[in-house]
Design a protein around this motif. Structure first.
Motif, PDB file in Angstrom:
ATOM      1  N   GLU A  24      34.332  48.109   9.765  1.00  0.00           N
ATOM      2  CA  GLU A  24      35.636  48.787   9.302  1.00  0.00           C
ATOM      3  C   GLU A  24      36.993  47.483   9.630  1.00  0.00           C
ATOM      4  N   LEU A  25      36.733  47.043  10.847  1.00  0.00           N
ATOM      5  CA  LEU A  25      37.800  46.000  11.169  1.00  0.00           C
ATOM      6  C   LEU A  25      37.760  44.653  10.133  1.00  0.00           C
ATOM      7  N   MET A  26      36.457  44.205   9.755  1.00  0.00           N
ATOM      8  CA  MET A  26      36.213  43.044   8.970  1.00  0.00           C
ATOM      9  C   MET A  26      36.846  43.387   7.640  1.00  0.00           C
ATOM     10  N   PHE A  27      36.731  44.649   7.044  1.00  0.00           N
ATOM     11  CA  PHE A  27      37.247  45.094   5.598  1.00  0.00           C
ATOM     12  C   PHE A  27      38.831  44.894   5.730  1.00  0.00           C
ATOM     13  N   ARG A  28      39.259  45.505   6.858  1.00  0.00           N
ATOM     14  CA  ARG A  28      40.816  45.589   7.159  1.00  0.00           C
ATOM     15  C   ARG A  28      41.196  44.090   7.074  1.00  0.00           C
ATOM     16  N   LEU A  29      40.517  43.186   7.839  1.00  0.00           N
ATOM     17  CA  LEU A  29      41.433  42.071   8.054  1.00  0.00           C
ATOM     18  C   LEU A  29      41.070  41.056   6.897  1.00  0.00           C
ATOM     19  N   ALA A  30      40.073  41.457   5.980  1.00  0.00           N
ATOM     20  CA  ALA A  30      39.642  40.698   4.901  1.00  0.00           C
ATOM     21  C   ALA A  30      40.668  41.172   3.713  1.00  0.00           C
ATOM     22  N   LYS A  31      41.296  42.013   3.752  1.00  0.00           N
ATOM     23  CA  LYS A  31      42.352  42.792   2.870  1.00  0.00           C
ATOM     24  C   LYS A  31      43.598  41.903   3.125  1.00  0.00           C
ATOM     25  N   LYS A  32      43.949  42.098   4.649  1.00  0.00           N
ATOM     26  CA  LYS A  32      45.046  41.798   5.214  1.00  0.00           C
ATOM     27  C   LYS A  32      45.365  40.262   5.021  1.00  0.00           C
ATOM     28  N   ASN A  33      44.185  39.474   5.142  1.00  0.00           N
ATOM     29  CA  ASN A  33      44.261  37.870   5.265  1.00  0.00           C
ATOM     30  C   ASN A  33      43.780  37.475   3.872  1.00  0.00           C
ATOM     31  N   ASP A  34      43.612  38.146   2.810  1.00  0.00           N
ATOM     32  CA  ASP A  34      43.080  37.898   1.650  1.00  0.00           C
ATOM     33  C   ASP A  34      41.822  37.002   1.439  1.00  0.00           C
ATOM     34  N   VAL A  35      40.844  37.164   2.281  1.00  0.00           N
ATOM     35  CA  VAL A  35      39.579  36.667   2.799  1.00  0.00           C
ATOM     36  C   VAL A  35      38.489  37.210   1.905  1.00  0.00           C
ATOM     37  N   LYS A  36      37.564  36.588   1.031  1.00  0.00           N
ATOM     38  CA  LYS A  36      36.516  37.129   0.405  1.00  0.00           C
ATOM     39  C   LYS A  36      35.354  37.627   1.280  1.00  0.00           C
ATOM     40  N   ILE A  37      34.879  38.577   1.134  1.00  0.00           N
ATOM     41  CA  ILE A  37      33.655  38.956   1.812  1.00  0.00           C
ATOM     42  C   ILE A  37      32.446  39.541   0.995  1.00  0.00           C
ATOM     43  N   PRO A  38      31.326  39.042   1.222  1.00  0.00           N
ATOM     44  CA  PRO A  38      30.150  39.447   0.213  1.00  0.00           C
ATOM     45  C   PRO A  38      29.749  40.931   0.305  1.00  0.00           C
ATOM     46  N   ASN A  66      34.719  34.854   9.369  1.00  0.00           N
ATOM     47  CA  ASN A  66      35.732  34.190   8.660  1.00  0.00           C
ATOM     48  C   ASN A  66      37.254  35.053   8.282  1.00  0.00           C
ATOM     49  N   VAL A  67      36.961  36.429   8.463  1.00  0.00           N
ATOM     50  CA  VAL A  67      38.246  37.061   8.496  1.00  0.00           C
ATOM     51  C   VAL A  67      39.340  37.038   9.568  1.00  0.00           C
ATOM     52  N   LEU A  68      38.786  36.401  10.444  1.00  0.00           N
ATOM     53  CA  LEU A  68      39.608  36.069  11.598  1.00  0.00           C
ATOM     54  C   LEU A  68      40.544  35.034  11.669  1.00  0.00           C
ATOM     55  N   LEU A  69      41.844  35.151  11.420  1.00  0.00           N
ATOM     56  CA  LEU A  69      42.600  34.049  11.183  1.00  0.00           C
ATOM     57  C   LEU A  69      44.040  34.111  12.164  1.00  0.00           C
ATOM     58  N   LEU A  77      40.633  42.572  17.536  1.00  0.00           N
ATOM     59  CA  LEU A  77      39.133  42.364  17.679  1.00  0.00           C
ATOM     60  C   LEU A  77      38.730  42.708  19.089  1.00  0.00           C
ATOM     61  N   THR A  78      39.491  42.152  20.166  1.00  0.00           N
ATOM     62  CA  THR A  78      39.143  42.133  21.351  1.00  0.00           C
ATOM     63  C   THR A  78      39.533  43.662  21.995  1.00  0.00           C
ATOM     64  N   TRP A  79      40.833  44.161  21.281  1.00  0.00           N
ATOM     65  CA  TRP A  79      41.177  45.430  21.949  1.00  0.00           C
ATOM     66  C   TRP A  79      40.015  46.388  21.557  1.00  0.00           C
ATOM     67  N   GLU A  80      39.515  46.357  20.183  1.00  0.00           N
ATOM     68  CA  GLU A  80      38.489  47.372  19.734  1.00  0.00           C
ATOM     69  C   GLU A  80      37.430  47.256  20.576  1.00  0.00           C
ATOM     70  N   TYR A  81      37.032  46.216  21.086  1.00  0.00           N
ATOM     71  CA  TYR A  81      35.870  45.908  22.186  1.00  0.00           C
ATOM     72  C   TYR A  81      36.277  46.727  23.531  1.00  0.00           C
ATOM     73  N   ILE A  82      37.624  46.419  23.835  1.00  0.00           N
ATOM     74  CA  ILE A  82      37.890  47.200  25.102  1.00  0.00           C
ATOM     75  C   ILE A  82      37.939  48.833  25.087  1.00  0.00           C
ATOM     76  N   ASP A 276      25.797  41.347  20.734  1.00  0.00           N
ATOM     77  CA  ASP A 276      26.658  41.579  19.466  1.00  0.00           C
ATOM     78  C   ASP A 276      26.581  42.920  18.828  1.00  0.00           C
ATOM     79  N   PRO A 277      27.169  43.624  19.723  1.00  0.00           N
ATOM     80  CA  PRO A 277      26.944  45.140  19.529  1.00  0.00           C
ATOM     81  C   PRO A 277      27.251  45.567  18.015  1.00  0.00           C
ATOM     82  N   ALA A 278      28.389  45.223  17.238  1.00  0.00           N
ATOM     83  CA  ALA A 278      28.525  45.513  15.949  1.00  0.00           C
ATOM     84  C   ALA A 278      27.517  45.421  15.112  1.00  0.00           C
ATOM     85  N   TYR A 279      26.622  44.349  15.323  1.00  0.00           N
ATOM     86  CA  TYR A 279      25.404  43.906  14.523  1.00  0.00           C
ATOM     87  C   TYR A 279      24.158  44.197  14.879  1.00  0.00           C
ATOM     88  N   PHE A 280      24.256  44.872  16.204  1.00  0.00           N
ATOM     89  CA  PHE A 280      22.767  45.187  16.883  1.00  0.00           C
ATOM     90  C   PHE A 280      22.781  46.662  17.104  1.00  0.00           C
TER      91      PHE A 280
END
Ligand SMILES: Nc1ncnc2[nH]cnc12
Ligand SMILES: [Zn+2]
Length: 332
Positions: A24-38, A66-69, A77-82, A276-280
Motif C-alpha cells: 500500500e505504501l509502495m503504491f502511494r509513494l510510487a504515485k507521489k514520486n512518479d516512480v514506475k513500479i512493475p 526505488n519508490v523511497l526518495l 516507512l519507519t513510522w508504519e513499522y513502528i 523483511d516482514p512486508a515480503y515474508f
C-alpha cells in the motif's frame, strides 16, 4: 499460547526497514514520486512475492525500494513499522538500513538517516519504544564501496550504533569485508553480519574470526558443524533467527524442517525476528505463531526466545534488566 506470544514484551534485532515497505505504501509513494513500479495493483504485488531463493527476493526488494526518495518517505516507512511494533508489543527494536540502495540512486545519505531517526524519536516519545540503527553494507558491492559508505556514516556516528553485512551471500564471503569491519570497530561501531543463511557454516567462522562480530544474523547453517555449535554455545553468541524468511526463501522447504528448536535445545542464544516482514507474510508475532503451529515449541521456549532478544540487544545493562523485569511482570 497465542495469548502468551501477544502479551510478552519483545525486542526485535533483525529487521531491514526497506523490508517493511508494505505494498500500500509502495503504491502511494510510487504515485507521489512518479516512480514506475512493475505492478498494476496490490494483488499483483502479492503474486510477485513468490521466491525460490535469496536472490529472487533481493531483485524484487531492491526494485520496491526505488519508490523511497525523500526524508519524509523514510519517515513514513519507519513510522508504519513502528505501528506494527505497537501491535506486536515490540518495545525495543534495532533497525537495519541499506544506504547504498539509496545513495546509488542519488538519494542523499542524510535524507535516509534523518527520516528514520525522526520517526524513531517520535516512537520513543509517543509509545516509549526504544531503538538503535544499524547500517548494513551490501556484500554484492565492493569493499571499496563499503569504505565510502562508512566514511559517509561518520558524520552521523551518534545515530548509528553498528554496522552489518547483507544482500547476496553466496560468493560474497565475510572475508571480502575484513578491512572495512576492522575500521568500523576502531570507530566504535558494534558489528553484526548475515552469515550462514544460505551459504555454509564456513561463512559463520569467517564472520566470527575475521570480522569479530558481536551477533550473527541468521546462522542457521551452524547446525552442520558440531564444533561450531559448541563454540556458539560456549560464547553464548547471539543468532538472530528469522523463521518466516527462511521458509519464504526456501532455506528450509517447510516449517516442520526448520531447525530453530534444535538450536534452542542445544543451548544457543537464539532470538526470533521478522527480517523483511512486508515480503515474508508477517511481523514478529506471526513468526512466533508459525513456530508454535508447526514445531514442538513450548511456552518456556517462547519465554527464553523473548528474553534472549533483550539479552542480546545493544542496550546498557540497566535497561536490559528493566526489560527482563517487564517480561517477568507480564508472566505473572
Ligand atoms: N534475508 C536477507 N538476507 C540478506 N540480505 C537481505 N537484505 C534484506 N533481507 C535480507
Ligand atoms: Zn536479514
Amino acid at each position: 499460547m497465542i495469548e502468551l506470544i501477544k502479551k510478552l514484551p519483545k525486542a526485535e534485532l533483525h529487521l531491514h526497514i526497506e523490508g517493511s515497505l508494505e505494498p500500500e505504501l509502495m503504491f502511494r509513494l510510487a504515485k507521489k514520486n512518479d516512480v514506475k513500479i512493475p505492478y498494476e495493483n496490490i494483488e499483483d504485488v502479492r503474486k510477485a512475492y513468490n521466491f525460490t531463493n535469496l536472490q529472487t527476493f533481493l531483485d524484487i526488494y531492491y526494485a520496491g525500494a526505488n519508490v523511497l526518495l525523500t526524508k519524509d518517505d523514510f519517515y513514513d516507512l519507519t513510522w508504519e513499522y513502528i505501528l506494527k511494533c505497537v501491535e506486536d508489543n515490540v518495545i525495543h527494536t534495532e533497525i537495519f538500513f541499506d544506504p547504498q540502495t539509496h545513495t546509488e540512486r542519488g538519494v542523499p545519505f542524510e535524507a535516509v538517516i534523518t527520516g528514520i531517526k525522526e520517526a524513531l524519536a517520535d516512537a520513543k516519545e509517543k509509545y516509549g519504544i526504544t531503538s538503535c540503527i544499524i547500517m548494513c553494507f551490501l556484500r554484492h558491492l565492493s569493499q571499496e564501496d563499503a569504505f565510502e559508505t562508512l566514511e559517509q556514516a561518520l558524520a552521523f556516528k551518534d545515530d548509528i550504533i553498528g554496522v552489518g553485512l547483507d544482500s547476496s551471500e553466496l560468493g560474497n564471503p565475510p572475508s571480502k569485508f575484513k578491512e572495512v569491519f576492522k575500521k568500523a570497530k576502531e570507530e566504535g561501531f558494534k558489528l553484526v553480519a548475515h552469515a550462514g543463511e544460505e551459504a555454509d557454516f564456513s561463512y559463520i567462522y569467517e564472520a566470527l574470526d575475521l570480522l569479530n562480530i558481536n551477533r550473527i544474523d541468521h546462522g542457521v547453517q551452524s547446525i552442520k558443524s558440531p564444533e561450531l555449535m559448541q563454540r556458539l554455545k560456549d560464547e553464548q553468541m547471539p543468532l538472530t533467527v528469522c523463521p518466516n524468511s527462511n521458509i519464504e526463501l526456501k532455506v528450509f522447504e517447510t516449517y516442520k524442517e526448520h531447525n530453530i528448536k534444535e538450536l534452542l535445545d542445544y543451548g544457543l542464544n537464539i532470538s526470533v525476528n521478522s527480517d523483511d516482514p512486508a515480503y515474508f507474510k508477517g511481523y514478529v508475532n506471526q513468526n512466533f505463531i508459525n513456530l508454535y503451529e508447526n514445531l514442538p515449541i513450548t511456552e518456556d521456549d517462547v519465554i527464553t526466545l523473548v528474553k534472549n532478544s533483550f539479552r542480546s540487544a545493544f542496550i546498557d545493562d540497566e535497561l536490559k534488566e528493566a526489560y527482563l523485569a517487564k517480561v517477568d511482570l507480564a508472566l505473572q
